[in-house]
Design a protein around this motif. Structure first.
Motif, short mmCIF file in Angstrom:
data_model
loop_
_atom_site.label_atom_id
_atom_site.label_comp_id
_atom_site.label_asym_id
_atom_site.label_seq_id
_atom_site.Cartn_x
_atom_site.Cartn_y
_atom_site.Cartn_z
N GLY A 101 -20.95 73.14 35.47
CA GLY A 101 -20.13 72.25 34.66
C GLY A 101 -18.85 71.86 35.35
N VAL A 102 -18.22 72.81 36.02
CA VAL A 102 -17.00 72.50 36.78
C VAL A 102 -17.32 71.53 37.92
CG1 VAL A 102 -15.18 73.48 38.26
CG2 VAL A 102 -15.87 74.68 36.17
N MET A 103 -18.41 71.81 38.62
CA MET A 103 -18.81 70.91 39.71
C MET A 103 -19.15 69.53 39.17
SD MET A 103 -19.07 70.66 42.99
CE MET A 103 -19.35 72.24 43.77
N ALA A 104 -19.69 69.45 37.96
CA ALA A 104 -19.97 68.14 37.36
C ALA A 104 -18.68 67.33 37.24
CB ALA A 104 -20.62 68.31 35.98
N ALA A 105 -17.60 67.99 36.87
CA ALA A 105 -16.32 67.29 36.76
C ALA A 105 -15.85 66.79 38.13
CB ALA A 105 -15.27 68.21 36.14
N ILE A 106 -16.05 67.58 39.16
CA ILE A 106 -15.64 67.18 40.51
C ILE A 106 -16.47 66.00 40.99
CG2 ILE A 106 -15.53 67.92 42.93
CD1 ILE A 106 -14.97 70.79 41.82
N VAL A 107 -17.80 66.11 40.89
CA VAL A 107 -18.68 65.04 41.37
C VAL A 107 -18.51 63.79 40.51
CG1 VAL A 107 -21.09 64.37 41.79
CG2 VAL A 107 -20.32 66.68 42.36
N GLY A 108 -18.36 63.97 39.20
CA GLY A 108 -18.13 62.83 38.32
C GLY A 108 -16.84 62.11 38.67
N SER A 109 -15.80 62.86 38.98
CA SER A 109 -14.52 62.26 39.38
C SER A 109 -14.68 61.46 40.68
CB SER A 109 -13.45 63.33 39.56
OG SER A 109 -13.19 63.98 38.34
N ALA A 110 -15.45 62.00 41.60
CA ALA A 110 -15.68 61.30 42.86
C ALA A 110 -16.44 60.00 42.61
CB ALA A 110 -16.45 62.19 43.84
N ALA A 111 -17.44 60.04 41.74
CA ALA A 111 -18.22 58.84 41.43
C ALA A 111 -17.33 57.77 40.78
CB ALA A 111 -19.40 59.19 40.53
N VAL A 112 -16.48 58.18 39.86
CA VAL A 112 -15.56 57.23 39.22
C VAL A 112 -14.60 56.64 40.25
CG1 VAL A 112 -13.64 57.05 37.57
CG2 VAL A 112 -15.76 58.23 36.92
N ALA A 113 -14.08 57.49 41.15
CA ALA A 113 -13.18 56.99 42.19
C ALA A 113 -13.90 55.97 43.07
CB ALA A 113 -12.65 58.15 43.04
N GLY A 114 -15.16 56.25 43.37
CA GLY A 114 -15.93 55.30 44.16
C GLY A 114 -16.14 53.99 43.43
N ALA A 115 -16.45 54.06 42.15
CA ALA A 115 -16.68 52.84 41.37
C ALA A 115 -15.40 52.01 41.25
CB ALA A 115 -17.21 53.20 39.98
N ARG A 116 -14.29 52.67 41.06
CA ARG A 116 -13.01 51.96 40.90
C ARG A 116 -12.58 51.25 42.18
NH1 ARG A 116 -9.48 56.24 37.33
NH2 ARG A 116 -10.47 55.72 35.35
N THR A 117 -13.03 51.76 43.33
CA THR A 117 -12.59 51.20 44.62
C THR A 117 -13.69 50.43 45.33
OG1 THR A 117 -13.18 53.22 45.79
CG2 THR A 117 -10.91 53.07 44.92
N GLY A 118 -14.78 50.16 44.66
CA GLY A 118 -15.89 49.47 45.30
C GLY A 118 -16.50 50.29 46.43
N GLY A 119 -16.46 51.60 46.30
CA GLY A 119 -17.04 52.49 47.31
C GLY A 119 -16.09 52.84 48.44
N ARG A 120 -14.88 52.34 48.41
CA ARG A 120 -13.92 52.58 49.50
C ARG A 120 -13.22 53.93 49.43
NH1 ARG A 120 -14.05 47.30 48.39
NH2 ARG A 120 -14.02 45.83 50.11
N SER A 121 -13.20 54.57 48.29
CA SER A 121 -12.47 55.82 48.10
C SER A 121 -12.89 56.88 49.11
CB SER A 121 -12.73 56.35 46.68
OG SER A 121 -12.36 57.70 46.57
N ALA A 122 -11.89 57.46 49.78
CA ALA A 122 -12.16 58.56 50.72
C ALA A 122 -12.73 59.76 49.96
CB ALA A 122 -10.89 58.93 51.46
N PHE A 123 -12.25 60.00 48.74
CA PHE A 123 -12.75 61.10 47.92
C PHE A 123 -14.24 60.89 47.64
CE2 PHE A 123 -12.73 62.88 43.34
CZ PHE A 123 -13.17 64.13 43.75
N TYR A 124 -14.59 59.69 47.22
CA TYR A 124 -15.99 59.39 46.94
C TYR A 124 -16.85 59.53 48.20
CZ TYR A 124 -20.21 56.66 46.72
OH TYR A 124 -21.51 56.26 46.85
N GLN A 125 -16.43 58.92 49.29
CA GLN A 125 -17.23 58.99 50.50
C GLN A 125 -17.32 60.42 51.03
OE1 GLN A 125 -16.72 56.00 53.53
NE2 GLN A 125 -16.45 54.36 52.02
N GLY A 126 -16.25 61.18 50.90
CA GLY A 126 -16.29 62.59 51.30
C GLY A 126 -17.26 63.38 50.44
N ALA A 127 -17.25 63.11 49.13
CA ALA A 127 -18.19 63.80 48.23
C ALA A 127 -19.62 63.40 48.54
CB ALA A 127 -17.84 63.48 46.77
#
Length: 176
Positions: A68-94
């Motif tokens: 469940g904790v990891m779900a929050a981390i991965v979900g946050s990365a996915a949202v960061a990716g969506a908000r930046t059109g895939g440019r987020s370093a957090f998303y790409q790192g995840a």
């Protein structure tokens, strides 16, 4: 297909692929470890005792809470990716960490010469999704180059997220 549709499949798809993969781990992980701990100790006698104690101490509640904790981390990365059109370093790192962790699952299965939790979905979900998503990001011109150092950092971040998830999962499981 519009660019935003591509980006949402690529970005939110990370969470969907992760959820499918982790469903396998939840279903088989803790029990597999309990059943195979004696064999693992025998096969890897040089591993520190602390590793065996830590593995043996994880129960089903703690493991589910950690997921469940990891779900929050991965979900946050996915949202960061969506908000930046895939440019987020957090998303790409995840995304990179997700793919690399799939390779770790396959290495674990090879090391024990058998199936391990996470090894079934790694070659059919984790690795293909990661390669597909990276290809889409590359074609969109937003994929950050990955150097050897980035691979090491990605593995370290994935390991750190796992450690944090299990530490918080243990706290959650003991308090609720």
């Amino acid at each position: 297909m519009t660019e935003s549709r591509i980006n949402s499949l690529v970005t939110y798809g990370l969470f969907a692929a992760w959820a499918l993969h982790d469903a396998e781990e939840v279903a088989f992980g803790p029990r597999w470890v309990r059943d195979n701990l004696p064999l693992l100790r025998e096969r890897f006698p040089r591993a520190p005792e602390a590793v065996w104690r830590a593995l043996g101490a994880v129960d089903d509640r703690e493991f589910r809470a950690a997921v469940g904790v990891m779900a929050a981390i991965v979900g946050s990365a996915a949202v960061a990716g969506a908000r930046t059109g895939g440019r987020s370093a957090f998303y790409q790192g995840a995304l990179n960490g997700f793919g690399l962790h799939g390779l770790v699952h396959l290495a674990q299965a090879a090391a024990v010469q058998g199936i391990t939790p996470g090894a079934a979905t790694s070659p059919v979900v984790v690795i293909p999704f990661t390669l597909w998503a990276r290809g889409r990001l590359r074609r969109a011109g937003v994929l950050r180059p990955v150097r050897g150092r980035d691979v090491a950092v990605g593995l370290a971040l994935a390991a750190g997220a796992t450690a944090v998830s299990h530490a918080l999962g243990r706290k959650i499981a003991t308090h609720f």
